[in-house]
Design a protein around this motif. Structure first.
Motif, PDB file in Angstrom:
ATOM      1  N   SER A 350      13.371  13.065  -6.058  1.00 34.88           N
ATOM      2  CA  SER A 350      13.029  14.390  -5.536  1.00 34.88           C
ATOM      3  C   SER A 350      12.194  15.206  -6.517  1.00 34.88           C
ATOM      4  O   SER A 350      11.475  16.125  -6.131  1.00 34.88           O
ATOM      5  CB  SER A 350      14.317  15.147  -5.205  1.00 34.88           C
ATOM      6  N   GLU A 351      12.239  14.854  -7.796  1.00 41.18           N
ATOM      7  CA  GLU A 351      11.557  15.692  -8.795  1.00 41.18           C
ATOM      8  C   GLU A 351      10.047  15.467  -8.828  1.00 41.18           C
ATOM      9  O   GLU A 351       9.300  16.304  -9.316  1.00 41.18           O
ATOM     10  CB  GLU A 351      12.096  15.401 -10.206  1.00 41.18           C
ATOM     11  N   LEU A 369       0.882  -0.379 -19.092  1.00 42.80           N
ATOM     12  CA  LEU A 369       0.798   0.416 -17.862  1.00 42.80           C
ATOM     13  C   LEU A 369       1.291   1.825 -18.143  1.00 42.80           C
ATOM     14  O   LEU A 369       2.403   2.021 -18.644  1.00 42.80           O
ATOM     15  CB  LEU A 369       1.671  -0.218 -16.753  1.00 42.80           C
ATOM     16  N   GLU A 370       0.418   2.785 -17.863  1.00 38.72           N
ATOM     17  CA  GLU A 370       0.835   4.175 -18.012  1.00 38.72           C
ATOM     18  C   GLU A 370       0.798   4.815 -16.624  1.00 38.72           C
ATOM     19  O   GLU A 370      -0.199   4.699 -15.916  1.00 38.72           O
ATOM     20  CB  GLU A 370      -0.101   4.909 -18.970  1.00 38.72           C
ATOM     21  N   VAL A 371       1.901   5.432 -16.251  1.00 39.01           N
ATOM     22  CA  VAL A 371       1.974   6.050 -14.927  1.00 39.01           C
ATOM     23  C   VAL A 371       1.921   7.564 -15.108  1.00 39.01           C
ATOM     24  O   VAL A 371       2.783   8.149 -15.748  1.00 39.01           O
ATOM     25  CB  VAL A 371       3.289   5.663 -14.224  1.00 39.01           C
ATOM     26  N   TRP A 372       0.882   8.161 -14.591  1.00 37.80           N
ATOM     27  CA  TRP A 372       0.781   9.630 -14.615  1.00 37.80           C
ATOM     28  C   TRP A 372       1.368  10.125 -13.300  1.00 37.80           C
ATOM     29  O   TRP A 372       1.004   9.631 -12.234  1.00 37.80           O
ATOM     30  CB  TRP A 372      -0.674  10.080 -14.663  1.00 37.80           C
ATOM     31  N   VAL A 373       2.239  11.082 -13.384  1.00 37.28           N
ATOM     32  CA  VAL A 373       2.782  11.600 -12.131  1.00 37.28           C
ATOM     33  C   VAL A 373       2.983  13.114 -12.229  1.00 37.28           C
ATOM     34  O   VAL A 373       3.374  13.629 -13.276  1.00 37.28           O
ATOM     35  CB  VAL A 373       4.084  10.860 -11.731  1.00 37.28           C
ATOM     36  N   GLU A 374       2.678  13.777 -11.133  1.00 37.76           N
ATOM     37  CA  GLU A 374       2.861  15.232 -11.114  1.00 37.76           C
ATOM     38  C   GLU A 374       4.315  15.556 -10.818  1.00 37.76           C
ATOM     39  O   GLU A 374       4.951  14.905  -9.994  1.00 37.76           O
ATOM     40  CB  GLU A 374       1.976  15.867 -10.043  1.00 37.76           C
ATOM     41  N   VAL A 375       4.830  16.568 -11.526  1.00 38.97           N
ATOM     42  CA  VAL A 375       6.197  17.020 -11.241  1.00 38.97           C
ATOM     43  C   VAL A 375       6.158  18.508 -10.930  1.00 38.97           C
ATOM     44  O   VAL A 375       5.176  19.197 -11.223  1.00 38.97           O
ATOM     45  CB  VAL A 375       7.172  16.751 -12.409  1.00 38.97           C
ATOM     46  N   ILE A 394      12.404   7.948 -14.642  1.00 34.97           N
ATOM     47  CA  ILE A 394      11.309   7.283 -13.914  1.00 34.97           C
ATOM     48  C   ILE A 394      11.047   5.905 -14.516  1.00 34.97           C
ATOM     49  O   ILE A 394      10.906   4.912 -13.794  1.00 34.97           O
ATOM     50  CB  ILE A 394      10.016   8.135 -13.931  1.00 34.97           C
ATOM     51  N   GLN A 395      10.994   5.882 -15.871  1.00 41.89           N
ATOM     52  CA  GLN A 395      10.742   4.601 -16.541  1.00 41.89           C
ATOM     53  C   GLN A 395      11.807   3.574 -16.145  1.00 41.89           C
ATOM     54  O   GLN A 395      11.501   2.426 -15.829  1.00 41.89           O
ATOM     55  CB  GLN A 395      10.788   4.787 -18.063  1.00 41.89           C
ATOM     56  N   HIS A 396      13.037   4.025 -16.110  1.00 42.40           N
ATOM     57  CA  HIS A 396      14.147   3.134 -15.776  1.00 42.40           C
ATOM     58  C   HIS A 396      14.003   2.635 -14.332  1.00 42.40           C
ATOM     59  O   HIS A 396      14.137   1.441 -14.044  1.00 42.40           O
ATOM     60  CB  HIS A 396      15.480   3.874 -15.978  1.00 42.40           C
ATOM     61  N   ASN A 397      13.683   3.549 -13.415  1.00 44.22           N
ATOM     62  CA  ASN A 397      13.558   3.138 -12.008  1.00 44.22           C
ATOM     63  C   ASN A 397      12.407   2.160 -11.794  1.00 44.22           C
ATOM     64  O   ASN A 397      12.514   1.229 -10.991  1.00 44.22           O
ATOM     65  CB  ASN A 397      13.376   4.367 -11.105  1.00 44.22           C
ATOM     66  N   ILE A 398      11.303   2.386 -12.505  1.00 45.56           N
ATOM     67  CA  ILE A 398      10.166   1.457 -12.371  1.00 45.56           C
ATOM     68  C   ILE A 398      10.581   0.086 -12.917  1.00 45.56           C
ATOM     69  O   ILE A 398      10.352  -0.946 -12.286  1.00 45.56           O
ATOM     70  CB  ILE A 398       8.910   1.976 -13.121  1.00 45.56           C
ATOM     71  N   GLU A 399      11.232   0.110 -14.065  1.00 44.78           N
ATOM     72  CA  GLU A 399      11.607  -1.160 -14.683  1.00 44.78           C
ATOM     73  C   GLU A 399      12.618  -1.925 -13.833  1.00 44.78           C
ATOM     74  O   GLU A 399      12.482  -3.125 -13.634  1.00 44.78           O
ATOM     75  CB  GLU A 399      12.159  -0.915 -16.092  1.00 44.78           C
ATOM     76  N   SER A 400      13.579  -1.204 -13.272  1.00 43.10           N
ATOM     77  CA  SER A 400      14.587  -1.949 -12.521  1.00 43.10           C
ATOM     78  C   SER A 400      14.045  -2.416 -11.173  1.00 43.10           C
ATOM     79  O   SER A 400      14.478  -3.425 -10.639  1.00 43.10           O
ATOM     80  CB  SER A 400      15.880  -1.136 -12.359  1.00 43.10           C
ATOM     81  N   THR A 401      13.057  -1.722 -10.614  1.00 43.79           N
ATOM     82  CA  THR A 401      12.515  -2.176  -9.322  1.00 43.79           C
ATOM     83  C   THR A 401      11.445  -3.248  -9.504  1.00 43.79           C
ATOM     84  O   THR A 401      11.373  -4.212  -8.749  1.00 43.79           O
ATOM     85  CB  THR A 401      11.878  -0.998  -8.553  1.00 43.79           C
ATOM     86  N   LEU A 410       4.244  12.850 -17.605  1.00 46.21           N
ATOM     87  CA  LEU A 410       4.477  13.856 -16.571  1.00 46.21           C
ATOM     88  C   LEU A 410       3.398  14.926 -16.687  1.00 46.21           C
ATOM     89  O   LEU A 410       3.127  15.420 -17.773  1.00 46.21           O
ATOM     90  CB  LEU A 410       5.855  14.487 -16.765  1.00 46.21           C
ATOM     91  N   VAL A 411       2.779  15.240 -15.586  1.00 44.87           N
ATOM     92  CA  VAL A 411       1.713  16.252 -15.645  1.00 44.87           C
ATOM     93  C   VAL A 411       1.993  17.360 -14.642  1.00 44.87           C
ATOM     94  O   VAL A 411       2.754  17.191 -13.678  1.00 44.87           O
ATOM     95  CB  VAL A 411       0.314  15.618 -15.396  1.00 44.87           C
ATOM     96  N   GLU A 412       1.372  18.502 -14.904  1.00 47.78           N
ATOM     97  CA  GLU A 412       1.628  19.676 -14.059  1.00 47.78           C
ATOM     98  C   GLU A 412       0.971  19.495 -12.684  1.00 47.78           C
ATOM     99  O   GLU A 412       0.021  18.721 -12.551  1.00 47.78           O
ATOM    100  CB  GLU A 412       1.062  20.920 -14.750  1.00 47.78           C
ATOM    101  N   PRO A 413       1.462  20.227 -11.684  1.00 42.55           N
ATOM    102  CA  PRO A 413       0.869  20.118 -10.352  1.00 42.55           C
ATOM    103  C   PRO A 413      -0.644  20.333 -10.397  1.00 42.55           C
ATOM    104  O   PRO A 413      -1.117  21.153 -11.182  1.00 42.55           O
ATOM    105  CB  PRO A 413       1.545  21.239  -9.568  1.00 42.55           C
ATOM    106  N   LYS A 414      -1.362  19.574  -9.590  1.00 40.34           N
ATOM    107  CA  LYS A 414      -2.824  19.678  -9.425  1.00 40.34           C
ATOM    108  C   LYS A 414      -3.616  19.158 -10.623  1.00 40.34           C
ATOM    109  O   LYS A 414      -4.790  19.454 -10.769  1.00 40.34           O
ATOM    110  CB  LYS A 414      -3.260  21.122  -9.113  1.00 40.34           C
ATOM    111  N   THR A 415      -2.988  18.401 -11.510  1.00 43.07           N
ATOM    112  CA  THR A 415      -3.725  17.831 -12.647  1.00 43.07           C
ATOM    113  C   THR A 415      -4.522  16.621 -12.191  1.00 43.07           C
ATOM    114  O   THR A 415      -5.648  16.401 -12.612  1.00 43.07           O
ATOM    115  CB  THR A 415      -2.735  17.363 -13.748  1.00 43.07           C
TER     116      THR A 415
END
Ligand code: DLL
Length: 433
Positions: A350-351, A369-375, A394-401, A410-415
């Motif tokens: 949800s975040e 692999l670097e994942v940029w995601v807006e929070v 997030i890192q844990h969820n990506i690794e386990s899936t 993590l980047v600010e909205p609209k980055t």
């Protein structure tokens, strides 16, 4: 509503017979009109009269995007240029665009299949269709346009761009169906919320979204934010454009308009035909088009076919929502990764917001692999620890899936740059090295 009940609900035996007749005529036409195909047929010992039924399709040669490039721009056309009334092109990532052409009859077929698409999405003559797909060489705008006119809807040909004006027009003109890429739909939804426009002040009831892969999670986001039914529509320029396949209101697979475009699913490595239910590369044969009828065209899109009758009554074959391409798959430290898998992980939390970018690089011979995601913006005013915890989660969820480690930024909205057309989700810097 079912636009062409006769075809869309035809019993399979009759449909297969019709396809066989059309295929047979097409093979003959290609033999005499397209030197590229004549040569291929001769190489594999196929005479024009040899192909009578669709189960003989598997004997025929494949066509690839490279073949279109090698014969750029018009080498695979089956009619003289005087018969061609429209040209579109899709921009490739490298080199020259792929040029496709239409005769007057092809444009009629195109309107027909888009009319079926829009009807399957619940569209009709009382609808106001807001078309925010790009108009121009891209097939999205003009393709949807003529189908929308055919069903008698009121067409608003806005094209892409100028988000504020899009919102204003949707409000003032009472748009009921939105047509654009799913990423732009989400962008419009967020701009709407930012501008304080409530979804209740719009008349939107449905959206026809396609031209890029999108997940079920993204569908839910769009449906919740815009309070509409989000319908997945699929197509590619080489086959016709939008109008190749479309979901109905059951949202359980996309109905392929197989009286015009015969689908097959093959193993992308061995090219062997796969049975229904197995995932593989989608291949199309155009059996009615005049200007550019491609034979066994390899789409690179991965999906699964299902010939069971749908709850809506349609009997034509369905393809599963297509989530990846055989050439869009990333291989990171030996693990196959589809961007859509990461999207699913991110959107289940949800975040995070559905805007992300995957940066792949190679440092000391190791893939990174670097994942940029807006929070949500509020995270940045919280204590650092909260941000760190979210990153770890997030890192844990990506690794386990997915079974691979990734660093998360993590980047600010609209980055992350927004797209009015197809979203760019991956920057693979390894290719440049
Ligand atoms: O994107 C045609 C189109 C326009 C389809 C508007 C739907 C709506 P191209 O630019 O040639 O044509 O790109 C075709 O886009 O091979 C898929 O990889 C991808 N694609 C298209 N629709 C979907 C979809 C148009 N619904 C390529 N889901 C195709 C996933 C899609 N990928």
């Amino acid at each position: 509503m079912i636009w062409n009940e006769y075809i869309e609900c035809m019993d399979r035996e009759r449909l297969v017979k019709l396809q066989g007749e059309r295929l047979s005529a097409m093979v003959e036409k290609l033999y005499y009109n397209v030197p590229f195909y004549r040569q291929k047929f001769q190489q594999s010992g196929i005479e024009p009269g040899d192909v009578k039924k669709i189960d003989q399709l598997k004997k025929l040669p494949f066509t690839t995007k490279q073949d279109l490039r090698d014969n750029y721009p018009f080498g695979l056309f089956a009619v003289p240029s005087s018969e061609v009334v429209r040209v579109h092109a899709s921009s490739g990532t490298t080199g020259k665009p792929t040029v496709v052409g239409y005769t007057r009859k092809d444009l009629e077929i195109w309107s027909e299949v888009v009319a079926r698409t829009l009807s399957a999405a619940g569209g009709g003559k009382n609808d106001v269709l807001h078309i925010a797909y790009g108009y121009g060489l891209f097939t999205g705008g003009l393709g949807i346009h003529y189908g929308a006119e055919k069903i008698g809807a009121t067409v608003i040909p806005v094209s892409g761009g100028n988000t504020q004006r899009q919102l204003q027009l949707m409000q003032d003109l009472g748009s009921t169906i939105l047509a654009c890429t799913p990423s732009y739909a989400l962008y419009l939804a967020e701009a709407m919320i930012d501008a304080g426009i409530s979804s209740e002040s719009l008349k939107l009831k449905a959206g026809v979204f396609g031209a890029e892969p999108w997940t079920e999670e993204m569908r839910r986001e769009i449906e919740n934010k815009l309070k509409i039914k989000a319908i997945d529509i699929y197509g590619l320029s080489e086959v016709i454009g939008p109008g190749v396949a479309s979901e109905c209101s059951c949202q359980n697979g996309l109905h392929i308009f197989e009286d015009h475009f015969i689908p097959e699913v093959v193993d992308p490595h061995t090219l062997e035909l796969l049975p229904d239910g197995q995932i593989g590369e989608l291949v199309f044969t155009c059996v009615t088009k005049e200007a550019l009828p491609l034979l066994r065209y390899r789409t690179r899109d991965l999906t699964v076919l299902n010939r069971e009758k749908c709850d809506c009554g349609r009997t034509i074959v369905r393809m599963k929502k297509c989530l990846g391409r055989s050439d869009g798959m990333l291989i990171i430290r030996g693990v196959n990764v589809f961007p859509s898998q990461i999207e699913t992980v991110l959107l289940e939390m949800s975040e995070t917001k559905p805007h992300y970018l995957l940066m792949v690089d190679r440092v000391n011979n190791l893939d990174i692999l670097e994942v940029w995601v807006e929070v949500e913006g509020q995270f940045f005013s919280d204590e650092i620890k909260k941000l760190e915890d979210l990153k770890k989660k997030i890192q844990h969820n990506i690794e386990s899936t997915l079974g691979i480690s990734a660093t998360v930024k993590l980047v600010e909205p609209k980055t992350i740059e927004r797209s009015e057309g197809k979203a760019k989700r991956v920057i693979d810097n390894r290719k440049l090295k």
